[in-house]
Scaffold this motif. Structure first.
Motif, PDB file in Angstrom:
ATOM      1  N   GLN A  37       6.181   2.170 -10.181  1.00  0.00           N
ATOM      2  CA  GLN A  37       7.156   2.754  -9.261  1.00  0.00           C
ATOM      3  C   GLN A  37       8.366   1.840  -9.194  1.00  0.00           C
ATOM      4  O   GLN A  37       8.244   0.631  -8.940  1.00  0.00           O
ATOM      5  N   THR A 242       0.135   7.082   1.212  1.00  0.00           N
ATOM      6  CA  THR A 242       1.228   6.150   0.958  1.00  0.00           C
ATOM      7  C   THR A 242       2.512   6.928   0.697  1.00  0.00           C
ATOM      8  O   THR A 242       2.484   7.972   0.043  1.00  0.00           O
ATOM      9  N   PHE A 244       6.237   6.124  -0.976  1.00  0.00           N
ATOM     10  CA  PHE A 244       7.039   5.167  -1.727  1.00  0.00           C
ATOM     11  C   PHE A 244       8.503   5.598  -1.702  1.00  0.00           C
ATOM     12  O   PHE A 244       8.818   6.759  -1.974  1.00  0.00           O
ATOM     13  N   THR A 264      10.778  -0.088  -2.073  1.00  0.00           N
ATOM     14  CA  THR A 264      10.844  -0.911  -3.282  1.00  0.00           C
ATOM     15  C   THR A 264      12.282  -1.238  -3.634  1.00  0.00           C
ATOM     16  O   THR A 264      13.141  -0.356  -3.659  1.00  0.00           O
ATOM     17  N   ARG A 279       7.538  -2.107  -9.093  1.00  0.00           N
ATOM     18  CA  ARG A 279       6.258  -2.192  -8.392  1.00  0.00           C
ATOM     19  C   ARG A 279       5.151  -1.636  -9.296  1.00  0.00           C
ATOM     20  O   ARG A 279       5.277  -0.540  -9.844  1.00  0.00           O
ATOM     21  N   VAL A 281       1.471  -0.228  -9.347  1.00  0.00           N
ATOM     22  CA  VAL A 281       0.567   0.412  -8.389  1.00  0.00           C
ATOM     23  C   VAL A 281      -0.789   0.640  -9.052  1.00  0.00           C
ATOM     24  O   VAL A 281      -0.873   1.246 -10.127  1.00  0.00           O
ATOM     25  N   LYS A 282      -1.829   0.153  -8.406  1.00  0.00           N
ATOM     26  CA  LYS A 282      -3.204   0.328  -8.897  1.00  0.00           C
ATOM     27  C   LYS A 282      -3.920   1.326  -7.994  1.00  0.00           C
ATOM     28  O   LYS A 282      -4.011   1.112  -6.780  1.00  0.00           O
ATOM     29  N   HIS A 290      -0.643  -2.153  -4.411  1.00  0.00           N
ATOM     30  CA  HIS A 290       0.612  -2.306  -5.150  1.00  0.00           C
ATOM     31  C   HIS A 290       1.161  -3.712  -4.984  1.00  0.00           C
ATOM     32  O   HIS A 290       0.860  -4.420  -4.007  1.00  0.00           O
ATOM     33  N   GLN A 291       1.991  -4.118  -5.953  1.00  0.00           N
ATOM     34  CA  GLN A 291       2.635  -5.428  -5.915  1.00  0.00           C
ATOM     35  C   GLN A 291       3.988  -5.320  -6.603  1.00  0.00           C
ATOM     36  O   GLN A 291       4.095  -4.717  -7.678  1.00  0.00           O
ATOM     37  N   TYR A 292       5.015  -5.897  -5.976  1.00  0.00           N
ATOM     38  CA  TYR A 292       6.351  -5.935  -6.579  1.00  0.00           C
ATOM     39  C   TYR A 292       6.471  -7.178  -7.458  1.00  0.00           C
ATOM     40  O   TYR A 292       6.061  -8.275  -7.067  1.00  0.00           O
TER      41      TYR A 292
END
Length: 304
Positions: A37, A242, A244, A264, A279, A281-282, A290-292
């Protein structure tokens, strides 16, 4: 400015669905997966924001987008899709450099591997702060539908057009009929989701409903408070997990009860302390994590 010809762009968002990502094909849970994302490629903004020009150069955005695409192309496991949450380009509808910026963004994304579809979300720069019927039609002609649903591996995703909702700087009243069509569609999709067996329900949009609190005052980067409360209540009732967003050019987010609202930062121009990035996303059976990552730290292998 870049000159890349006029590449053919396949519009896969049609009839409020996304080609290849239908419930018939993707309605069943198939195990954990990854998607990317991103937001605000916004070709031309860096040049304009830094006062070096009027948005007439976007080589920096092209370079950053190429880094994002390379990360997607080499990531393991393969991302199911790559979504850009609005403000694809910086020029306003009908504005100077608009056609060139769109052409070059499409040309850049031809490098994205064919089995990682590009999903486009409509932003305020894409249709105007106060959209018109003409600007919406032009967006659809260029990029595909401005709102649609799709399924991937048993998860239902909704892409909405946040420019249909009022904010401090926007007035969607001139497109009242188009907004009603959008809202009727969204209500039907949320109702369908309640009765489906989707593992998760996820929403993508450009303008955030809020930045830090559902009760915060109206400002440039959020949607009017009265509207946001009504819509978030609808999302909560339907089971949205969620949401986004982009637009803020910084990372932010908060929860509305147990529904996460994720903002994001940009692939392109930054307005805060974050670096250009995306980002990862899992999606697992129980969570949407998620992690940026900035462009120089995007992992090649994603572990679950």
């Amino acid at each position: 400015m870049a000159s890349s010809g006029d590449p053919e762009f396949v519009k896969r968002a049609k009839n409020h669905q996304f080609e290849g990502f239908t419930k018939e094909l993707e309605g069943e849970w198939q195990g954990p997966f990854v998607f990317i994302q991103a937001a605000d490629t916004q070709y031309g903004m860096i040049n304009d924001w830094e006062g070096r020009g009027d948005g007439n150069e976007w080589e920096e955005e092209i370079s950053l987008t190429k880094k994002a695409i390379h990360a997607a192309n080499t990531m393991e496991p393969r991302p199911k899709f790559f979504i850009v949450c609005g403000d694809l380009v910086h020029a306003w509808p009908g504005g100077k450099y608009r056609e060139e910026q769109e052409r070059d963004l499409k040309a850049t994304f031809t490098a994205l591997r064919s089995d990682v579809p590009l999903v486009c979300v409509c932003g305020n720069h894409d249709v105007g702060n106060s959209p018109t019927q003409e600007s919406i039609i032009k967006y659809r002609h260029s990029w595909g539908d401005d709102y649609f649903s799709f399924w991937v591996g048993g998860v239902k995703f909704l892409v909405i057009n946040s420019s249909y909702y009022p904010s401090n700087y926007s007035d969607p009243s001139v497109v009242g009929e188009l907004k009603k069509e959008h809202d009727d569609w969204l209500d039907a999709e949320l109702e369908e989701a309640k009765n489906s067996d989707c593992k998760h329900l996820v929403v993508f949009q450009h303008i955030p409903w809020f930045l830090t609190s559902v009760d915060e005052d109206n400002e440039y980067f959020n949607i009017d408070r009265d509207v946001r409360k009504i819509m978030l209540a609808k999302f909560k009732e339907a089971g949205v997990r969620t949401i986004f967003c982009g637009h803020y050019h910084r990372n932010a987010g908060a929860f509305y009860d147990n529904m996460e609202h994720v903002i994001t930062s940009a692939i392109g121009c930054q307005l805060g302390k974050d670096k250009s990035g995306l980002r990862v996303v899992k999606v697992t059976e129980d969570a949407v994590a998620h992690q940026y990552y900035d462009m120089d730290s995007i992992p090649q292998k994603v572990d679950f």
